[in-house]
Design a protein around this motif. Structure first.
Motif, mmCIF file in Angstrom:
data_model
loop_
_atom_site.group_PDB
_atom_site.id
_atom_site.type_symbol
_atom_site.label_atom_id
_atom_site.label_comp_id
_atom_site.label_asym_id
_atom_site.label_seq_id
_atom_site.Cartn_x
_atom_site.Cartn_y
_atom_site.Cartn_z
ATOM 1 N N VAL A 7 49.499 19.060 28.828
ATOM 2 C CA VAL A 7 48.360 18.237 28.444
ATOM 3 C C VAL A 7 47.859 18.662 27.069
ATOM 4 O O VAL A 7 47.869 19.846 26.730
ATOM 5 C CB VAL A 7 47.234 18.311 29.502
ATOM 6 C CG1 VAL A 7 46.735 19.712 29.699
ATOM 7 C CG2 VAL A 7 46.085 17.380 29.180
ATOM 8 N N CYS A 8 47.446 17.683 26.281
ATOM 9 C CA CYS A 8 46.889 17.929 24.952
ATOM 10 C C CYS A 8 45.525 17.260 24.895
ATOM 11 O O CYS A 8 45.394 16.061 25.171
ATOM 12 C CB CYS A 8 47.807 17.333 23.892
ATOM 13 S SG CYS A 8 47.237 17.587 22.197
ATOM 14 N N TYR A 9 44.514 18.042 24.561
ATOM 15 C CA TYR A 9 43.149 17.534 24.434
ATOM 16 C C TYR A 9 42.836 17.295 22.967
ATOM 17 O O TYR A 9 43.208 18.088 22.103
ATOM 18 C CB TYR A 9 42.141 18.523 25.016
ATOM 19 C CG TYR A 9 42.288 18.709 26.506
ATOM 20 C CD1 TYR A 9 41.843 17.736 27.393
ATOM 21 C CD2 TYR A 9 42.876 19.856 27.019
ATOM 22 C CE1 TYR A 9 41.973 17.896 28.764
ATOM 23 C CE2 TYR A 9 43.008 20.032 28.388
ATOM 24 C CZ TYR A 9 42.560 19.050 29.254
ATOM 25 O OH TYR A 9 42.696 19.216 30.605
ATOM 26 N N THR A 10 42.127 16.206 22.690
ATOM 27 C CA THR A 10 41.742 15.893 21.309
ATOM 28 C C THR A 10 40.242 16.062 21.109
ATOM 29 O O THR A 10 39.707 15.607 20.109
ATOM 30 C CB THR A 10 42.174 14.463 20.940
ATOM 31 O OG1 THR A 10 41.578 13.557 21.859
ATOM 32 C CG2 THR A 10 43.693 14.331 20.982
ATOM 33 N N SER A 11 39.596 16.700 22.065
ATOM 34 C CA SER A 11 38.166 16.963 21.966
ATOM 35 C C SER A 11 37.881 18.339 22.549
ATOM 36 O O SER A 11 38.516 18.759 23.510
ATOM 37 C CB SER A 11 37.373 15.908 22.748
ATOM 38 O OG SER A 11 35.999 16.277 22.810
ATOM 39 N N ASP A 12 36.921 19.019 21.956
ATOM 40 C CA ASP A 12 36.451 20.288 22.511
ATOM 41 C C ASP A 12 35.244 20.081 23.417
ATOM 42 O O ASP A 12 34.779 21.029 24.046
ATOM 43 C CB ASP A 12 36.078 21.254 21.379
ATOM 44 C CG ASP A 12 37.288 21.736 20.617
ATOM 45 O OD1 ASP A 12 38.368 21.865 21.232
ATOM 46 O OD2 ASP A 12 37.163 21.995 19.402
ATOM 47 N N ASN A 13 34.762 18.864 23.511
ATOM 48 C CA ASN A 13 33.606 18.535 24.334
ATOM 49 C C ASN A 13 34.065 18.389 25.786
ATOM 50 O O ASN A 13 34.826 17.471 26.118
ATOM 51 C CB ASN A 13 32.980 17.233 23.835
ATOM 52 C CG ASN A 13 31.769 16.807 24.644
ATOM 53 O OD1 ASN A 13 31.620 17.156 25.797
ATOM 54 N ND2 ASN A 13 30.901 16.047 23.994
ATOM 55 N N PRO A 14 33.605 19.268 26.679
ATOM 56 C CA PRO A 14 34.035 19.192 28.086
ATOM 57 C C PRO A 14 33.752 17.847 28.755
ATOM 58 O O PRO A 14 34.536 17.405 29.597
ATOM 59 C CB PRO A 14 33.250 20.313 28.771
ATOM 60 C CG PRO A 14 32.940 21.262 27.683
ATOM 61 C CD PRO A 14 32.740 20.419 26.451
ATOM 62 N N GLN A 15 32.667 17.186 28.385
ATOM 63 C CA GLN A 15 32.366 15.881 28.992
ATOM 64 C C GLN A 15 33.409 14.838 28.599
ATOM 65 O O GLN A 15 33.723 13.960 29.395
ATOM 66 C CB GLN A 15 30.969 15.422 28.600
ATOM 67 C CG GLN A 15 29.874 16.265 29.273
ATOM 68 C CD GLN A 15 28.489 15.826 28.838
ATOM 69 O OE1 GLN A 15 28.262 15.504 27.672
ATOM 70 N NE2 GLN A 15 27.574 15.832 29.791
ATOM 71 N N GLU A 16 33.925 14.927 27.407
ATOM 72 C CA GLU A 16 34.971 13.991 26.977
ATOM 73 C C GLU A 16 36.329 14.387 27.571
ATOM 74 O O GLU A 16 37.080 13.540 28.053
ATOM 75 C CB GLU A 16 35.047 13.961 25.451
ATOM 76 C CG GLU A 16 33.837 13.362 24.800
ATOM 77 C CD GLU A 16 33.824 13.455 23.303
ATOM 78 O OE1 GLU A 16 33.079 12.674 22.683
ATOM 79 O OE2 GLU A 16 34.538 14.311 22.725
ATOM 80 N N ARG A 17 36.642 15.673 27.530
ATOM 81 C CA ARG A 17 37.926 16.158 28.031
ATOM 82 C C ARG A 17 38.083 15.895 29.533
ATOM 83 O O ARG A 17 39.166 15.593 30.002
ATOM 84 C CB ARG A 17 38.056 17.659 27.800
ATOM 85 C CG ARG A 17 38.210 18.068 26.370
ATOM 86 C CD ARG A 17 38.044 19.550 26.201
ATOM 87 N NE ARG A 17 38.986 20.315 26.981
ATOM 88 C CZ ARG A 17 39.801 21.237 26.492
ATOM 89 N NH1 ARG A 17 39.767 21.518 25.217
ATOM 90 N NH2 ARG A 17 40.618 21.896 27.274
ATOM 91 N N ASN A 18 36.995 16.042 30.277
ATOM 92 C CA ASN A 18 37.047 15.978 31.728
ATOM 93 C C ASN A 18 36.470 14.684 32.291
ATOM 94 O O ASN A 18 35.955 14.683 33.400
ATOM 95 C CB ASN A 18 36.304 17.198 32.306
ATOM 96 C CG ASN A 18 36.898 18.486 31.837
ATOM 97 O OD1 ASN A 18 38.106 18.596 31.658
ATOM 98 N ND2 ASN A 18 36.061 19.480 31.603
#
Length: 139
Positions: free
Chosen positions: A125-136
Motif C-alpha cells: 500500500v502507498c499513502y499519498t497523505s500523512d493525515n490519518p483521517q484521509e489515509r484511513n
C-alpha cells in the motif's frame, strides 16, 4: 507504543520466497539464520528484513496454504507500506511476478496484492497523505 516486528512463515521453498521478497524489498537483507529442529523435524530458518522489521522464514513446510477464496480460518493477508508503488510494480514484473488483484484505490491510498511462492497474499500500500483521517477513510 506497539508495532509489528516480524511475521513468521513456514514454507516449503525458502529460496523461492527470498527471490520474491528481495524483488519487493531490495533494501532488506538476510539478518541471520541457521539450522534447528522443530518438534523433532530439522529445519533451516532465516530472518529477512531491515533493522526494525523482518520476515522469519522456516523451511520444511508441509501441505498447502489455505484457499484464499474460501472461508477457512487462517491468515488472509499481510501488508507492507511503500513510498513508491509504481517502482514496486516494476520490480515485481521484471522479476516475473504478476499482480494477483488490484486494491480499492482512493484519493489518498493505492494498493495492490500479490501471492508469494508459499501462497500467502501480500498487500503493498502507498499513502499519498500523512493525515490519518484521509489515509484511513473507509467510506
Amino acid at each position: 507504543m506497539i508495532r509489528l516486528e516480524h511475521v513468521n512463515l513456514v514454507v516449503s521453498d525458502m529460496d523461492a520466497m527470498l527471490k520474491f521478497y528481495r524483488a519487493a524489498m531490495p533494501h532488506w537483507q538476510v539478518r541471520g539464520g541457521g539450522e534447528s529442529s522443530w518438534y523433532g523435524k530439522p529445519r533451516r530458518w532465516l530472518h529477512f528484513g531491515d533493522d526494525y522489521s523482518y520476515i522469519a522464514l522456516s523451511d520444511n513446510g508441509e501441505g498447502g496454504n489455505r484457499d484464499l477464496t474460501g472461508h477457512q480460518q487462517g491468515l488472509a493477508h499481510f501488508a507492507f507500506v511503500t513510498t513508491d508503488l509504481n517502482a514496486l510494480r516494476q520490480r515485481m514484473q521484471e522479476a516475473g511476478y504478476q499482480v494477483d488483484k488490484e486494491g480499492q484505490s482512493t484519493e489518498f491510498r493505492d494498493n495492490v496484492y500479490y501471492i508469494d511462492p508459499a501462497g500467502f497474499e501480500v498487500e503493498f500500500v502507498c499513502y499519498t497523505s500523512d493525515n490519518p483521517q484521509e489515509r484511513n477513510n473507509y467510506d
